[in-house]
Design a protein around this motif. Structure first.
Motif, PDB file in Angstrom:
ATOM      1  N   ILE B 215      26.217  31.121  41.939  1.00 30.24           N
ATOM      2  CA  ILE B 215      25.755  32.389  41.366  1.00 30.24           C
ATOM      3  C   ILE B 215      26.936  33.290  41.011  1.00 30.24           C
ATOM      4  N   ALA B 216      28.140  32.963  41.477  1.00 29.11           N
ATOM      5  CA  ALA B 216      29.338  33.698  41.055  1.00 29.11           C
ATOM      6  C   ALA B 216      30.542  32.831  41.358  1.00 29.11           C
ATOM      7  N   GLU B 217      31.578  32.974  40.530  1.00 26.97           N
ATOM      8  CA  GLU B 217      32.762  32.157  40.725  1.00 26.97           C
ATOM      9  C   GLU B 217      33.971  32.928  40.247  1.00 26.97           C
ATOM     10  N   GLY B 218      35.085  32.801  40.959  1.00 29.97           N
ATOM     11  CA  GLY B 218      36.297  33.470  40.493  1.00 29.97           C
ATOM     12  C   GLY B 218      37.297  33.688  41.613  1.00 29.97           C
ATOM     13  N   ARG B 219      38.348  34.468  41.295  1.00 28.80           N
ATOM     14  CA  ARG B 219      39.314  34.828  42.327  1.00 28.80           C
ATOM     15  C   ARG B 219      38.707  35.924  43.191  1.00 28.80           C
ATOM     16  N   PRO B 220      39.009  35.950  44.481  1.00 30.75           N
ATOM     17  CA  PRO B 220      38.374  36.928  45.364  1.00 30.75           C
ATOM     18  C   PRO B 220      38.489  38.360  44.840  1.00 30.75           C
ATOM     19  N   HIS B 221      39.703  38.756  44.423  1.00 24.52           N
ATOM     20  CA  HIS B 221      39.865  40.160  44.024  1.00 24.52           C
ATOM     21  C   HIS B 221      39.194  40.448  42.694  1.00 24.52           C
ATOM     22  N   THR B 222      39.168  39.471  41.812  1.00 30.36           N
ATOM     23  CA  THR B 222      38.463  39.654  40.546  1.00 30.36           C
ATOM     24  C   THR B 222      36.970  39.817  40.813  1.00 30.36           C
TER      25      THR B 222
END
Lengths: 261, 304
Positions: B215-222
């Motif tokens: 349901i979501a994917e990416g770099r932690p801070h992004t």
């Protein structure tokens, strides 16, 4: 896709299983004495208890003393129970956690199954040899012909381990394993010629005995231990091989469904 | 060797008629730490089993270190280390024997494994426990032994299923420190967790799973910036629903969880002003974190 599934359940090569055997050997070494006594004591008690007591009543059986006759049967029985118990109880205990860890490595389920069978056969061989040793001291064993009993013991161990692994693969819990022990293994002891000759049983039982793995095992081990020529060796070895190979494939398939759904 | 260590393409898996993994696709680059986050039952453990070829997918393609799984899973496992969710160390054995036996499962000779054991014990800080039985180890020590065991085949990829669940903070920090060391050595790590702090500290990238889907994917801070992007004010005490109505015009979003009100506010000072003079309230202002993202995506009132 199906090919992959079979590959996961079958041994990957001819030697991978050795590390599984060595794991069990290392664990056994820590409790070797207690384990050996346990494996040998039960058949020995039957041997002396029935042998001396009934021996007085029965006298000679098939041209030998009853206790020598019984001892040869008990050697086969000890191989049967030794490998069966190792597979239904000890392997069942290892199945969830220890095998799971093994499956993280380059072992396949088939390697694990083969290693467990080989280990159970080793325990069968040790149990049978333990009794042969005691019986030798008492003068009930004909050497060197009894050497022929050793490969028969190992094969007996393989066959019963293979059969028991099917039960292990199917049993939801320990309680179900007891059924196999009391409803299959114990009756087999009395219908396979271990305690009294098959030829003295009613005809139906004699026919049933023709299909029992323990009966074939005894037909190989007893003549060897009493120093007599054995008949139909090919038939008995063949029967034990069938009891080894067919359940091996069945239990591998069942275990794949259970552990790698 | 391609730059991808792990590649999942449209992978699905059902048990019975329960769909556990639903058309999942993601990639993990070599040397990366990739996190799989999700509530219990999101399919995290099933994904790790799929990666190891311990369960075949119903659909889709799995590739690990350029090898198709499960077709070449045995070969791939030779270059993978596994830290499972529940320890499956061999309780019959000592620490040293566990490593010896496990190394032999990989086809290593006794001599070769014995030569490796001292450095693994040192890495796991278990030198003084080499001859202790597994049953005598603390939870943290068992996890470290499991980690050492996973390294015995010098794997390129480490698969970790909740590596620090059930550990006290001290033991957890020690594991994190060790994992960072492994990442510095260039290992690829894929880890499942529901500790947001763990994911934030370790993962280069992560995905949040729900019912077997990303349901979501990416770099932690992004992810934090995209999903939250403002300060968080936690308000304890008082009736959270009543307070929520008062601050509503001044916050971007607010949520009630149990007796706490979470306010996502671009200007928290305005919220403070509204609540000024109310007795018994405690306010905590902090930057947003991954937990806020996770809870926003999967719902505050989830089963934990």
């Amino acid at each position: 896709m199906m090919g992959d599934r079979y590959a996961a359940a079958l041994p990957s090569n001819a030697w991978n299983w050795v590390s599984v055997w060595r794991r069990n050997y290392l664990a056994w070494k820590k409790v070797a004495l207690a384990s050996l006594i346990g494996n040998v004591a039960d058949p020995m008690i039957s041997m002396f208890g029935l042998g001396f007591g009934l021996g007085i009543l029965v006298g000679q059986v098939e041209g030998t003393s009853y206790i020598a006759f019984l001892t040869a049967g008990m050697v086969a029985v000890s191989a049967m129970t030794g490998s069966t118990f190792e597979t239904i109880y000890a392997a069942f205990g290892r199945m969830q956690r220890t095998w799971e860890g093994m499956l993280y490595t380059q072992l396949t389920l088939g390697d694990i199954v083969l290693g467990e069978l080989a280990w159970a056969a080793t325990k069968a061989l040790m149990a049978g040899m333990g009794i042969m040793l005691v019986a030798t001291v008492l003068g009930y064993v004909a050497w060197p012909s009894a050497l022929y009993a050793l490969p028969a013991l190992a094969l007996t161990g393989l066959a019963f381990a293979s059969l028991a692994l099917v039960v292990t693969a199917l049993a939801p819990s320990y309680d179900y394993l007891v059924f196999y022990q009391t409803l299959v293994i114990t009756p087999m002891l009395f219908t396979s010629g271990a305690v009294f000759p098959v030829s003295r049983m009613p005809g139906v039982f004699q026919q049933v005995a023709g299909f029992l793995p323990l009966a074939h095992s005894i037909e190989l081990i007893r003549p060897a231990m009493l120093g007599r020529p054995a008949g139909s060796i090919g038939l008995h070895v063949g029967a034990l091989c069938i009891y080894t190979v067919l359940p091996f494939f069945l239990s591998s398939a069942l275990l794949r469904r259970r552990l790698m759904p | 060797m391609s730059r991808l260590a792990i590649d999942l393409d449209g992978v699905s898996k059902s048990y019975g008629n329960k769909l556990v993994v639903d058309g999942l696709s993601f990639t993990v680059a070599a040397g990366e730490c990739f996190g799989l986050l999700g509530p219990n039952g999101a399919g995290k453990s099933t994904i790790t089993r799929l990666l190891l070829g311990m369960t075949p997918p119903d659909a889709g393609k799995i590739t690990v270190l350029d090898m198709p799984i499960p077709a070449r899973a045995r070969l791939a496992r030779g270059r993978i280390g596994v830290v499972p969710q529940f320890d499956n160390l061999d309780v019959d054995f000592t620490v040293r024997e566990n490593l010896l036996v496990f190394g032999r499962y990989f086809g290593m000779s006794t001599r070769a494994v014995k030569a490796l054991i001292p450095s693994l014990l040192e890495f796991a800080r278990l030198e003084s426990k080499a001859d202790a039985r597994v049953s005598a180890l603390s939870g943290g020590m068992k996890r470290r032994l499991t980690l050492a065991r996973a390294l015995i085949n010098d794997p390129q990829v480490l698969v970790m299923d909740e590596p620090t669940t059930g550990l006290d903070p001290h033991a957890r920090h020690l594991i994190w420190e060790r994992l960072r060391k492994l990442l510095a050595q260039g290992k690829t790590i894929i880890l499942t967790t529901h500790f947001m702090e763990e994911a934030e500290r370790l993962c280069n990238r992560l995905c949040v799973l729900e019912r077997g889907r990303i349901i979501a994917e990416g770099r932690p801070h992004t992810l934090i910036e995209d999903q939250i992007g403002c300060q968080v004010l936690e308000i304890y005490g008082g009736n959270p629903h009543e307070l929520s109505a008062i601050v509503k015009p001044y916050v971007e979003r607010s949520e009630v969880s149990g007796e706490t009100l979470f306010c996502y506010a671009p200007d928290p000072e305005q919220v403070r002003v509204q609540l000024h003079g109310r007795a018994g309230l405690r306010l905590l202002q902090r930057p947003p974190n991954l937990e806020d993202v996770f809870l926003r995506l999967t719902g505050r009132e989830m089963e934990k």
